[in-house]
Design a protein around this motif. Structure first.
Motif, PDB file in Angstrom:
ATOM      1  N   SER A   6       0.818  -1.215   0.000  1.00  0.00           N
ATOM      2  CA  SER A   6       0.000   0.000   0.000  1.00  0.00           C
ATOM      3  C   SER A   6       0.851   1.266   0.000  1.00  0.00           C
ATOM      4  N   ASN A   7       2.140   1.147   0.316  1.00  0.00           N
ATOM      5  CA  ASN A   7       3.006   2.323   0.350  1.00  0.00           C
ATOM      6  C   ASN A   7       3.679   2.629  -0.981  1.00  0.00           C
ATOM      7  N   ILE A   8       3.449   1.813  -2.009  1.00  0.00           N
ATOM      8  CA  ILE A   8       4.046   2.151  -3.294  1.00  0.00           C
ATOM      9  C   ILE A   8       3.023   2.901  -4.129  1.00  0.00           C
ATOM     10  N   ASP A   9       3.506   3.865  -4.896  1.00  0.00           N
ATOM     11  CA  ASP A   9       2.577   4.668  -5.680  1.00  0.00           C
ATOM     12  C   ASP A   9       2.120   3.899  -6.924  1.00  0.00           C
ATOM     13  N   LYS A  10       1.113   4.441  -7.584  1.00  0.00           N
ATOM     14  CA  LYS A  10       0.494   3.752  -8.720  1.00  0.00           C
ATOM     15  C   LYS A  10       1.487   3.524  -9.860  1.00  0.00           C
ATOM     16  N   ASN A  11       2.336   4.502 -10.136  1.00  0.00           N
ATOM     17  CA  ASN A  11       3.320   4.363 -11.199  1.00  0.00           C
ATOM     18  C   ASN A  11       4.301   3.232 -10.889  1.00  0.00           C
ATOM     19  N   GLU A  12       4.763   3.200  -9.653  1.00  0.00           N
ATOM     20  CA  GLU A  12       5.673   2.151  -9.208  1.00  0.00           C
ATOM     21  C   GLU A  12       4.993   0.780  -9.305  1.00  0.00           C
ATOM     22  N   PHE A  13       3.743   0.720  -8.857  1.00  0.00           N
ATOM     23  CA  PHE A  13       2.990  -0.531  -8.927  1.00  0.00           C
ATOM     24  C   PHE A  13       2.862  -1.005 -10.374  1.00  0.00           C
ATOM     25  N   ASN A  14       2.576  -0.079 -11.294  1.00  0.00           N
ATOM     26  CA  ASN A  14       2.438  -0.451 -12.707  1.00  0.00           C
ATOM     27  C   ASN A  14       3.746  -0.981 -13.282  1.00  0.00           C
ATOM     28  N   HIS A  15       4.876  -0.395 -12.877  1.00  0.00           N
ATOM     29  CA  HIS A  15       6.188  -0.894 -13.313  1.00  0.00           C
ATOM     30  C   HIS A  15       6.385  -2.331 -12.828  1.00  0.00           C
ATOM     31  N   VAL A  16       6.119  -2.543 -11.553  1.00  0.00           N
ATOM     32  CA  VAL A  16       6.304  -3.870 -10.968  1.00  0.00           C
ATOM     33  C   VAL A  16       5.361  -4.876 -11.628  1.00  0.00           C
ATOM     34  N   ALA A  19       6.631  -5.855 -15.086  1.00  0.00           N
ATOM     35  CA  ALA A  19       7.766  -6.771 -14.958  1.00  0.00           C
ATOM     36  C   ALA A  19       7.277  -8.156 -14.536  1.00  0.00           C
ATOM     37  N   TYR A  20       6.285  -8.187 -13.646  1.00  0.00           N
ATOM     38  CA  TYR A  20       5.709  -9.465 -13.214  1.00  0.00           C
ATOM     39  C   TYR A  20       5.151 -10.234 -14.414  1.00  0.00           C
ATOM     40  N   TYR A  21       4.415  -9.553 -15.277  1.00  0.00           N
ATOM     41  CA  TYR A  21       3.840 -10.227 -16.446  1.00  0.00           C
ATOM     42  C   TYR A  21       4.934 -10.780 -17.356  1.00  0.00           C
ATOM     43  N   ASN A  22       6.020 -10.048 -17.505  1.00  0.00           N
ATOM     44  CA  ASN A  22       7.080 -10.530 -18.384  1.00  0.00           C
ATOM     45  C   ASN A  22       7.822 -11.718 -17.765  1.00  0.00           C
ATOM     46  N   ILE A  23       8.063 -11.688 -16.461  1.00  0.00           N
ATOM     47  CA  ILE A  23       8.742 -12.835 -15.846  1.00  0.00           C
ATOM     48  C   ILE A  23       7.788 -14.041 -15.801  1.00  0.00           C
ATOM     49  N   GLU A  75      13.393  -3.702 -15.464  1.00  0.00           N
ATOM     50  CA  GLU A  75      12.547  -4.873 -15.215  1.00  0.00           C
ATOM     51  C   GLU A  75      13.141  -5.732 -14.107  1.00  0.00           C
ATOM     52  N   ILE A  76      14.445  -5.937 -14.156  1.00  0.00           N
ATOM     53  CA  ILE A  76      15.107  -6.729 -13.114  1.00  0.00           C
ATOM     54  C   ILE A  76      14.948  -6.023 -11.764  1.00  0.00           C
ATOM     55  N   TYR A  77      15.162  -4.715 -11.758  1.00  0.00           N
ATOM     56  CA  TYR A  77      14.985  -3.926 -10.537  1.00  0.00           C
ATOM     57  C   TYR A  77      13.581  -4.128  -9.978  1.00  0.00           C
TER      58      TYR A  77
END
Length: 145
Positions: A6-16, A19-23, A75-77
């Protein structure tokens, strides 16, 4: 100490999430029979609160090796950051992320380097945004080696 989702912002969540979908697609393409990697992917999906309908959509996503090295490192990050979020770093998570990093053209130490940077940043007084921004400098160092 982990950082609640809940502490990550929407942009950060979208990045993660991207990356999740690609892995996920990476595991589906190369490690379909590896139950520990599949369980790891499922754990991450639950951790990210990916809704069931999105889980079905991910089946249609193909693994894509980014052509841009900076994007690949981001993506790795994002995967390493996702590992850190629950405060428990499992061997299987690191193993899978190392294989993913190698497939994207990086040496396995990159995963450990990123994890160390993410974990120590709060204790060093470095904002998480700055850690992400330092990726560019880090990538330049890697490419010069």
């Amino acid at each position: 100490m982990s950082q609640p989702l809940s502490n990550i912002d929407k942009n950060e969540f979208n990045h993660v999430k991207q990356a999740y979908y690609n892995i996920y697609a990476f595991v589906k393409s190369y490690y379909e029979d590896n139950n520990s990697y599949k369980a790891c992917i499922d754990k991450w999906g639950e951790q990210l609160h990916i809704p069931d309908n999105a889980l079905e959509e991910r089946e249609n996503i193909d693994f894509k090796k980014p052509s841009d090295k900076l994007y690949a490192l981001e993506e790795i990050y994002d995967i390493v950051y996702m590992i850190y979020l629950d405060g428990v770093v499992e061997d299987v998570e690191l193993s899978l992320t190392i294989k993913f990093a190698e497939k994207l053209g990086f040496e396995k130490h990159v995963v450990g380097d990123l994890l160390k940077a993410i974990v120590t940043a709060p204790y060093d007084g470095i904002p998480k945004e700055e850690v992400r921004n330092e990726l560019t400098t880090y990538l330049k160092q890697i490419l010069e080696e």
